[in-house]
Design an enzyme around this catalytic site. Structure first.
Site, PDB file in Angstrom:
ATOM      1  N   ILE A  92       0.819  -1.217   0.000  1.00 27.09           N
ATOM      2  CA  ILE A  92       0.000   0.000   0.000  1.00 27.09           C
ATOM      3  C   ILE A  92       0.855   1.270   0.000  1.00 27.09           C
ATOM      4  CG2 ILE A  92      -1.877  -1.246   1.151  1.00 27.09           C
ATOM      5  CD1 ILE A  92      -1.245   0.329   3.715  1.00 27.09           C
ATOM      6  N   LYS A  93       2.108   1.158   0.400  1.00 29.15           N
ATOM      7  CA  LYS A  93       3.052   2.300   0.395  1.00 29.15           C
ATOM      8  C   LYS A  93       2.436   3.585   0.935  1.00 29.15           C
ATOM      9  CE  LYS A  93       6.119   0.567  -3.290  1.00 29.15           C
ATOM     10  NZ  LYS A  93       5.340  -0.579  -3.838  1.00 29.15           N
ATOM     11  N   ARG A  94       1.652   3.500   1.995  1.00 24.12           N
ATOM     12  CA  ARG A  94       1.086   4.691   2.598  1.00 24.12           C
ATOM     13  C   ARG A  94       2.156   5.424   3.388  1.00 24.12           C
ATOM     14  NH1 ARG A  94      -2.231   3.341  -0.947  1.00 24.12           N
ATOM     15  NH2 ARG A  94      -4.412   2.934  -0.489  1.00 24.12           N
TER      16      ARG A  94
END
Lengths: 308, 308
Positions: free
Chosen positions: A104-106
């Site tokens: 998700i690379k949030r």
């Protein structure tokens, strides 16, 4: 989480994670047609087609690999219905015993980071009722905003036995633009490596590895070697094998001497295997997941050479 | 997009963007109860409550401010139904003439970045049918992965007249951990500033400002001044006013001499105004959005001092 992941890697003797990054062009026509007939050419139809495709892939690989890594962007682009398919993919993978790494690379701050954390790896509280929403076992996050963008996630990792993989050195061609800037002889990715290692200090499992891992691309083996040294107790999630140009030899640097320390991702190379010219003749359209299984087996053999 | 934003800022004589970051504790009890009654204590109920809350806020501020900035994390944490409420909030805001800045802080590479771009600011193609999914006018993105994580967005900015705000210097306390590392006398945020300015070169509107903007926190005025100099044609999206501790005086550095160049965000200070002790007595529960309107008016007056 990290102990569970390692146990599954050892059981299956295979440090592979299969990237579930479906795109419409990967989906066999018969699956698309079935869903277009039901729902028209709509985001709903694509979401259902993705889920059907993923389930069949999972059915054919779950005994071979320890983990899958759905990439949320591929689902999110179709809106709420896409996100629903992402969540259902996770649920199905878990039912089949797979560890789920949500790509998700949030990365955000304070209460916003907390919201991502609660939704993805923690619990959301609705006036006294608790809900698990996304249910990933582990997620990828982006550290550009610094420690206060990481901290809320650490709490949920502790409370719910979850994991993180923090972006340190990515596999893409321009990754060096920021990550390789050098400060007094030390690159940003090394400084990040130090930080991630520190952040994970208090969250080690009985394996000695921390629940806080790092994303380290396969396409930069010398850099991976440096990071392996800086971060001996950090598990690496390694993208870039196969389609992005990394080969098994390049991966050696990502592993520790115990044969542990890294899990290698392949996405297109496995879920898109049925589209390769040589496979188009060998597998019928309905057998696309058998091509994925065969590719996963070949990757396992390839990785044995590295860690064997 | 940037010309449209500037026109609206000038029309309303107000460089404010209202952050639509609802959290359950901000929602008046009567709205919660209405929705809990209909849907139980569920994510669906929260999503509907958020939408109802946002619509009322938008109704009370749309004539005062040029833009709103929904923070996707607050919605995403409730899963697909939350994402649906995010999308419906955007649709409602657009209907009321507001420019929508989606605070999504996405950052990924190649085909993944493309998926985010197509879903949020471009078009998704489903076998010949095109869909606009999220419909933001502009979004925030994270540059840690380098240019190949930005490029796919630039194309959609060009093709569909959309905009970006790239994280350069954020407002949080630990933002300096990476962003202020110094390389031969230049900080990472300055290097990022240079890059963002270059990336935006080919995407200038008739106003002279680029569609590619930057996120620059209000909490670091000297740094904002440096960035203002490095990036004269870049619009700044400025968080940190109010709740995060930045005041109007600190904001001066973010504007150019023409009184343009920055749009200032306030979230809690406006949408949470009804919860302030002094306002609890002055506004009835049903009048929460009037408190938001009053806070937006006060902010407008405060900003006049800066750009006036």
């Amino acid at each position: 989480m990290i102990d569970r992941l390692i146990r599954k890697i050892q059981e299956k003797n295979n440090p592979t994670v299969v990237g579930l990054d479906p795109r419409l062009s990967f989906i066999p026509q018969w699956i698309k047609d079935e869903n277009f007939e039901k729902y028209g050419k709509t985001p709903k139809a694509v979401a259902e087609a993705f889920l059907q495709f993923n389930k069949e892939i999972i059915d054919h690989i779950h005994d071979l690999v320890p983990a899958v890594k759905p990439q949320i962007a591929m689902y999110e682009q179709y809106g709420a219905e896409g996100v629903e398919a992402y969540i259902k993919t996770i649920e199905y993978g878990k039912k089949k015993g797979l560890v789920i790494i949500g790509d998700i690379k949030r990365g955000d701050i304070a209460s916003t980071a907390e919201a991502y954390s609660k939704g993805h790896i923690g619990r959301v509280d609705i006036e006294g009722e608790e809900f698990e929403i996304f249910k990933e076992d582990s997620i990828t996050i982006n550290p550009y905003l610094g420690y206060d963008s990481i901290e809320p996630f650490l709490e949920d990792c502790r409370d719910y036995d979850k994991g993180l993989f923090v972006l340190v050195k990515t596999s893409n061609p321009n990754s060096g633009q920021i990550q390789n800037l050098s400060i007094e002889g030390k690159c940003i990715y090394e400084i990040m490596g130090d930080l991630v290692s520190q952040w994970g200090e208090g969250l080690k499992g009985s394996s000695g590895y921390s629940r806080i891992g790092a994303v380290v691309g396969a396409t930069h083996p010398e850099e991976a070697a440096k990071l392996r040294e800086i971060m001996p107790h950090t598990y690496f999630l390694v993208p870039g094998y196969g389609a992005q140009g990394g080969n098994a030899e390049d991966l050696k640097a990502c592993f520790n001497r115990d044969g542990l320390g890294a899990i290698i991702n392949s996405s297109r190379g496995i879920i898109g295997a049925h589209r390769m010219v040589e496979n188009k003749e060998r597998f019928k359209e309905k057998e696309f997941a058998m091509a994925a299984r065969e590719a996963a087996l070949a990757m396992k053999v390839d990785l044995q050479k590295v860690i064997g």
